[in-house]
Design a protein around this motif. Structure first.
Motif, PDB file in Angstrom:
ATOM      1  N   GLY A 258     -51.880  -0.853   1.556  1.00  0.00           N
ATOM      2  CA  GLY A 258     -51.379  -1.515   0.677  1.00  0.00           C
ATOM      3  C   GLY A 258     -50.250  -2.517   0.975  1.00  0.00           C
ATOM      4  O   GLY A 258     -50.426  -3.745   0.895  1.00  0.00           O
TER       5      GLY A 258
ATOM      6  N   ARG B 210     -37.547   6.478 -12.788  1.00  0.00           N
ATOM      7  CA  ARG B 210     -38.688   5.766 -12.657  1.00  0.00           C
ATOM      8  C   ARG B 210     -39.346   5.145 -13.823  1.00  0.00           C
ATOM      9  O   ARG B 210     -40.619   4.962 -13.795  1.00  0.00           O
TER      10      ARG B 210
ATOM     11  N   ILE C  81     -49.007  -3.090  -6.647  1.00  0.00           N
ATOM     12  CA  ILE C  81     -49.404  -1.755  -6.690  1.00  0.00           C
ATOM     13  C   ILE C  81     -50.485  -1.618  -5.987  1.00  0.00           C
ATOM     14  O   ILE C  81     -51.706  -2.030  -6.257  1.00  0.00           O
ATOM     15  N   PHE C  82     -50.588  -0.179  -5.363  1.00  0.00           N
ATOM     16  CA  PHE C  82     -51.710   0.041  -4.526  1.00  0.00           C
ATOM     17  C   PHE C  82     -51.843   1.584  -4.693  1.00  0.00           C
ATOM     18  O   PHE C  82     -51.205   2.336  -4.252  1.00  0.00           O
ATOM     19  N   LYS C  83     -52.938   2.177  -5.231  1.00  0.00           N
ATOM     20  CA  LYS C  83     -53.305   3.420  -5.319  1.00  0.00           C
ATOM     21  C   LYS C  83     -54.650   4.141  -4.813  1.00  0.00           C
ATOM     22  O   LYS C  83     -55.064   4.829  -5.251  1.00  0.00           O
ATOM     23  N   GLN C  84     -55.087   3.540  -3.604  1.00  0.00           N
ATOM     24  CA  GLN C  84     -56.419   3.608  -3.372  1.00  0.00           C
ATOM     25  C   GLN C  84     -56.440   4.246  -2.177  1.00  0.00           C
ATOM     26  O   GLN C  84     -57.700   4.463  -1.417  1.00  0.00           O
TER      27      GLN C  84
ATOM     28  N   HIS D 153     -45.364   2.815 -11.642  1.00  0.00           N
ATOM     29  CA  HIS D 153     -46.626   2.597 -11.150  1.00  0.00           C
ATOM     30  C   HIS D 153     -47.088   2.908  -9.799  1.00  0.00           C
ATOM     31  O   HIS D 153     -47.940   2.685  -9.198  1.00  0.00           O
ATOM     32  N   GLY D 154     -45.978   3.752  -9.278  1.00  0.00           N
ATOM     33  CA  GLY D 154     -46.383   4.319  -8.082  1.00  0.00           C
ATOM     34  C   GLY D 154     -44.922   3.958  -7.060  1.00  0.00           C
ATOM     35  O   GLY D 154     -44.246   3.684  -7.473  1.00  0.00           O
TER      36      GLY D 154
ATOM     37  N   PRO E  71     -51.159   4.238   2.188  1.00  0.00           N
ATOM     38  CA  PRO E  71     -50.288   3.334   1.372  1.00  0.00           C
ATOM     39  C   PRO E  71     -49.965   2.206   2.551  1.00  0.00           C
ATOM     40  O   PRO E  71     -49.764   0.931   2.115  1.00  0.00           O
TER      41      PRO E  71
ATOM     42  N   ASN F 120     -51.311  -8.983  -8.679  1.00  0.00           N
ATOM     43  CA  ASN F 120     -50.800  -7.917  -7.744  1.00  0.00           C
ATOM     44  C   ASN F 120     -51.046  -8.181  -6.204  1.00  0.00           C
ATOM     45  O   ASN F 120     -52.097  -8.326  -5.941  1.00  0.00           O
TER      46      ASN F 120
END
Length: 284
Positions: free
Chosen positions: A124, A228, A115-118, A154-155, A121, A75
């Motif tokens: 990310g 998606r 993938i970055f969900k924290q 996944h985003g 963006p 990732n």
């Protein structure tokens, strides 16, 4: 025109890298993809250099083109500050993949955008650029890092041409970075809409996407456009369908590149039937 096609599929390395190349040739392929090591792990592989060099020589003699696909846990968007151990594992693993790809004579290593969900963006994207820069630090080989577009399951990251092109531009060594265009992912993201598409080709030209494109993942989709959902189908047996692929293969920038299938295989355990189907589409 069909003689120009470099069609192939993903093959196993259970019999080594040379064995993978021989499997590809046996099913009538002109290209193939392989996992350089365990696809579920970031553990570094101390690979058999002689096997890799034999693979390189065999491919050169037979006119085969190969590409490696990095393990799934790779990732690019992991934060080096909040997850330093995982980040270092990813960087080292990707460099290991590059070494293997270089030894095998492959055009590069395919890695998903990230993938970055924290949170923001933008962080990310910064993480992705930092990771790529660290992987390619002091890299002088011929194998490239090939960023693959994402389906959006996944985003939202990696679903547009603009993101792909901009990330490459902002990296320290863009000459060592290319793109892998996955047809199923692009269709699922709405980036490309198959036979009904109107703007993809022109946008790719305007953004300079074609300049970095190195390999195609030729996968149909089990779900409709903009769903998606990343679920591959055999070419011509999904929502993209024959008409969508026929149109795509009219684009010179697509047709001249290695076209790799990653869906389920035919009854004989190979992609031979699918390869022949695509060749017929181009001949007609």
């Amino acid at each position: 025109m069909t003689d120009e096609l470099q069609l192939g599929g993903h093959v196993s390395i259970r019999d080594g890298y040379l064995g993978a190349a021989k499997s590809a040739l046996h099913m009538g392929a002109g290209a193939f993809q392989f996992f350089p090591k365990n696809p579920r792990s970031l553990k570094l592989k101390s690979f058999d250099l002689r096997d890799a060099e034999n693979c390189r020589s065999f491919c050169s003699m037979q006119g085969l083109v190969s590409v490696a696909h990095t393990p799934y846990p790779s990732n690019l968007a992991v934060n080096s500050e909040t997850e330093p151990i995982l980040y270092r594992q990813i960087v080292d693993s990707l460099r290991n993949d590059l070494d293997i790809a270089e030894a095998c004579g492959s055009i590069g290593i395919v890695v998903h955008f990230g993938i970055f969900k924290q949170g923001n963006p933008l962080q990310g994207y910064q993480n992705i650029i930092q990771c790529i820069n660290d992987v390619l630090s002091d890299w002088k080989g011929s194998a490239k890092l090939l960023i693959e577009n994402q389906a959006g399951d996944h985003g939202l990251m990696g679903m547009t041409l603009e993101e792909l092109v901009q990330v490459r531009k902002l990296c320290r060594n863009p000459e060592y970075i290319g793109f892998c265009f996955d047809t199923c992912h692009a269709f699922a993201a709405g980036m490309w809409q198959g036979a009904a598409d109107k703007g993809f080709t022109d946008k790719a030209e305007q953004l300079g996407y074609w300049d970095g494109l190195c390999v195609i993942h030729l996968n149909d989709s089990k779900y409709p456009v903009a769903s998606r959902k990343d679920r591959h189908a055999r070419v011509g047996q999904g929502y993209i369908g024959e008409a969508g692929f026929r149109r795509l293969l009219q684009i010179d920038a697509i047709r001249r590149l290695p076209l790799i299938m990653e869906s389920e295989t035919g009854k004989d355990g190979t992609y031979r039937e699918d390869l022949e189907r695509v060749r017929r589409w181009v001949e007609a």
